[in-house]
Design a protein around this motif. Structure first.
Motif, short mmCIF file in Angstrom:
data_model
loop_
_atom_site.label_atom_id
_atom_site.label_comp_id
_atom_site.label_asym_id
_atom_site.label_seq_id
_atom_site.Cartn_x
_atom_site.Cartn_y
_atom_site.Cartn_z
N ILE A 9 -21.08 40.85 -0.06
CA ILE A 9 -21.87 39.74 -0.57
C ILE A 9 -20.92 38.75 -1.23
CG2 ILE A 9 -23.64 39.01 -2.23
CD1 ILE A 9 -24.93 41.76 -1.93
N ALA A 10 -21.15 37.47 -1.01
CA ALA A 10 -20.39 36.43 -1.69
C ALA A 10 -21.38 35.44 -2.32
CB ALA A 10 -19.46 35.70 -0.72
N THR A 11 -20.98 34.85 -3.42
CA THR A 11 -21.85 33.91 -4.13
C THR A 11 -21.07 32.65 -4.50
OG1 THR A 11 -21.32 34.92 -6.27
CG2 THR A 11 -23.24 35.78 -5.10
N LYS A 102 -15.43 32.44 1.35
CA LYS A 102 -15.18 33.67 0.59
C LYS A 102 -15.58 34.90 1.40
CE LYS A 102 -16.62 33.59 -3.73
NZ LYS A 102 -17.50 33.30 -4.89
N LEU A 103 -16.75 34.84 2.02
CA LEU A 103 -17.29 36.00 2.74
C LEU A 103 -16.43 36.34 3.96
CD1 LEU A 103 -19.75 37.92 2.50
CD2 LEU A 103 -20.89 36.45 4.17
N PHE A 104 -15.95 35.33 4.66
CA PHE A 104 -15.22 35.57 5.90
C PHE A 104 -13.74 35.91 5.68
CE2 PHE A 104 -18.56 32.81 8.18
CZ PHE A 104 -19.34 33.94 8.45
N ARG A 105 -13.34 36.06 4.42
CA ARG A 105 -12.01 36.61 4.16
C ARG A 105 -11.95 38.08 4.53
NH1 ARG A 105 -11.66 34.15 -1.93
NH2 ARG A 105 -11.50 31.93 -1.35
N SER A 106 -13.10 38.75 4.48
CA SER A 106 -13.12 40.19 4.72
C SER A 106 -13.81 40.57 6.02
CB SER A 106 -13.83 40.90 3.55
OG SER A 106 -15.19 40.46 3.46
N PHE A 107 -14.34 39.57 6.73
CA PHE A 107 -15.08 39.86 7.96
C PHE A 107 -14.93 38.66 8.89
CE2 PHE A 107 -18.68 40.54 10.76
CZ PHE A 107 -18.74 41.92 10.87
N GLU A 108 -14.53 38.92 10.15
CA GLU A 108 -14.30 37.82 11.08
C GLU A 108 -15.60 37.11 11.43
OE1 GLU A 108 -12.22 39.18 14.51
OE2 GLU A 108 -10.64 40.15 13.35
N ALA A 109 -15.61 35.79 11.24
CA ALA A 109 -16.82 35.01 11.51
C ALA A 109 -17.26 35.15 12.96
CB ALA A 109 -16.56 33.54 11.18
N SER A 110 -16.30 35.31 13.87
CA SER A 110 -16.64 35.39 15.30
C SER A 110 -17.46 36.62 15.64
CB SER A 110 -15.35 35.38 16.13
OG SER A 110 -14.54 36.50 15.81
N PHE A 351 -26.95 37.72 -6.11
CA PHE A 351 -25.99 37.67 -7.21
C PHE A 351 -25.99 39.00 -7.97
CE2 PHE A 351 -25.86 33.23 -6.36
CZ PHE A 351 -24.84 32.65 -7.10
N VAL A 352 -27.18 39.57 -8.18
CA VAL A 352 -27.28 40.85 -8.89
C VAL A 352 -26.68 41.96 -8.04
CG1 VAL A 352 -28.86 42.54 -9.88
CG2 VAL A 352 -29.34 40.10 -10.14
N LEU A 353 -27.04 42.03 -6.77
CA LEU A 353 -26.55 43.09 -5.90
C LEU A 353 -25.04 43.02 -5.70
CD1 LEU A 353 -29.35 43.14 -3.17
CD2 LEU A 353 -28.94 44.88 -4.93
N GLU A 354 -24.49 41.81 -5.72
CA GLU A 354 -23.04 41.67 -5.56
C GLU A 354 -22.28 42.46 -6.62
OE1 GLU A 354 -19.58 38.18 -5.44
OE2 GLU A 354 -21.34 37.99 -6.73
N ARG A 355 -22.84 42.52 -7.80
CA ARG A 355 -22.14 43.21 -8.89
C ARG A 355 -22.03 44.71 -8.64
NH1 ARG A 355 -21.81 40.58 -14.40
NH2 ARG A 355 -21.53 38.43 -13.79
#
Length: 387
Positions: A9-11, A102-110, A351-355
């Protein structure tokens, strides 16, 4: 094991923020009614919110430099609904770009095969889905859907749909995006519901990637944990449709937010928790029917992620559920998001779950109960598991 997991999750929030104290003084300066000023003092100082973020930067400018409001100190005439929606279309794309980078730093968008977008604060067609597809080079065969106007609980049906997609297509990777600019619907009215809403809502964007266990290289995850999606449940509270609702008005969305909402949710939440736990089969952490602990479904829950719609909701639910760790501890992530960001509608629960996924919090594995609240009055809930 669950068929689907939240891998990450990214926020993101707008750069501009204002303290709750600043907003209170600004609001008081817009009225000469002493009773109204007294009410504003009560709701703002009792909100448990310290600051909120907004795409509107006019509040610290001189009237001649306003971009959103007319160039008058009293902010009148109020911006039309069309003006507010145009501002949404302009302001939402930079925030969406920020959160997905931020999110696609850890997962390829493709690798994204499906996109579920959520918003109740602005609309366009083609909308943010096409922007995401072009900006991040997603496939031209990307399957999309949009969930609109469902309010603060809308992330739950979005995650449920993502879970259902992955259950039928284990190779699928679903991007869920909640994008809300609530501050664009600020209104100057003496209506108590509007005044309360003005004291709570703010702007934020959150995104999650949902897929099967086979999709994720967990050894390279930026998180210590992932969240398994077990069950979702929808409950409509009878005779409450007028307690939370809104409609499209000439000057933004007209909000109805009754003071009875915390009481209504509190009267129903124990039964909702009982039903979702009772329907969960095959997990050793859930006490079997007839055991000494079966009458206390909260005993099987290790973590709580309650939508921080307001301080009164969190206090009522912690009291009704008799959370053993105490409200500030059991619901600490919900309280902290409320304190730092306010209520960002559908994005808030992410936002809550990201924590729970972030390394610095070092949460232990276990079942997680999540709940959000929307028009109807509708309670959306989920049973997840932190791994």
């Amino acid at each position: 094991m669950p068929a689907a997991y939240i891998y990450d999750i990214a926020t993101a929030v707008p750069d501009q923020s204002y303290s709750q104290e600043f907003i209170l003084e600004f609001m008081k300066n817009l009225t000469d009614d002493e009773r109204q000023k007294s009410f504003l003092e009560k709701i703002y100082r009792g909100s448990a919110i310290e600051k909120r973020h907004t795409v509107i930067e006019d509040y610290h400018r001189e009237p001649e430099d306003y971009r959103f409001y007319p160039k008058s100190a009293d902010l009148l005439p109020e911006p039309s609904t069309a003006r507010r929606n145009d501002y949404y279309i302009e302001a939402i794309e930079p925030l969406v770009r920020k959160v997905l980078e931020k999110l696609f730093r850890s997962f390829e968008a493709s690798r994204i095969t499906h996109l579920v977008t959520v918003s109740c604060t602005g609309f366009s067609a083609p909308g943010i889905g096409l922007f995401i597809q072009k900006e991040f080079g997603l496939s031209l065969t990307l399957q999309q859907c949009h969930i609109g106007f469902m309010g603060c609980c809308a992330a739950f049906p979005a995650l449920r749909q993502a879970r259902d997609i992955v259950s039928g297509e284990p190779e699928a990777n679903v991007l869920v995006l909640c994008a809300e600019l609530c501050s664009l619907h600020f209104q100057q009215r003496n209506d108590l519901d509007i005044m309360v809403a003005n004291a709570l809502f703010a702007d934020g964007v959150a995104a999650a990637i949902v897929g099967s266990a086979e999709s994720f290289d967990l050894g390279n995850s930026p998180r210590n944990s992932i969240l398994g999606l077990h069950r979702f449940q929808t409950n409509l509270i009878p005779d409450s449709k007028d307690d939370m609702a809104w409609r499209i008005g000439d000057c933004g969305f007209d909000m109805k937010l009754s003071a009875y909402v915390p009481r209504l949710i509190g009267s129903n939440i124990a039964g909702i928790l009982q039903n979702i736990v009772a329907g969960f089969v095959g997990n050793a952490r859930v006490f079997p029917e007839g055991s000494p602990d079966s009458s206390d479904p909260s005993a099987s829950i290790s973590h709580w992620a309650i939508h921080p719609g307001g301080r009164a909701i969190l206090e009522k639910l912690s009291k009704v559920l008799e959370l053993p760790a105490g409200p500030e501890k059991a619901l600490r992530h919900s309280y902290e998001i409320l304190r730092q960001f306010g209520n960002m509608s559908s994005a808030t629960i992410l936002f809550v779950l990201e924590r729970f996924l972030r390394r610095e919090y070092k949460e232990t594995p276990g079942l997680l109960f999540a709940a959000g609240f929307g028009p109807g009055l509708t309670v959306e809930s989920a049973l997840m598991e932190l791994y």
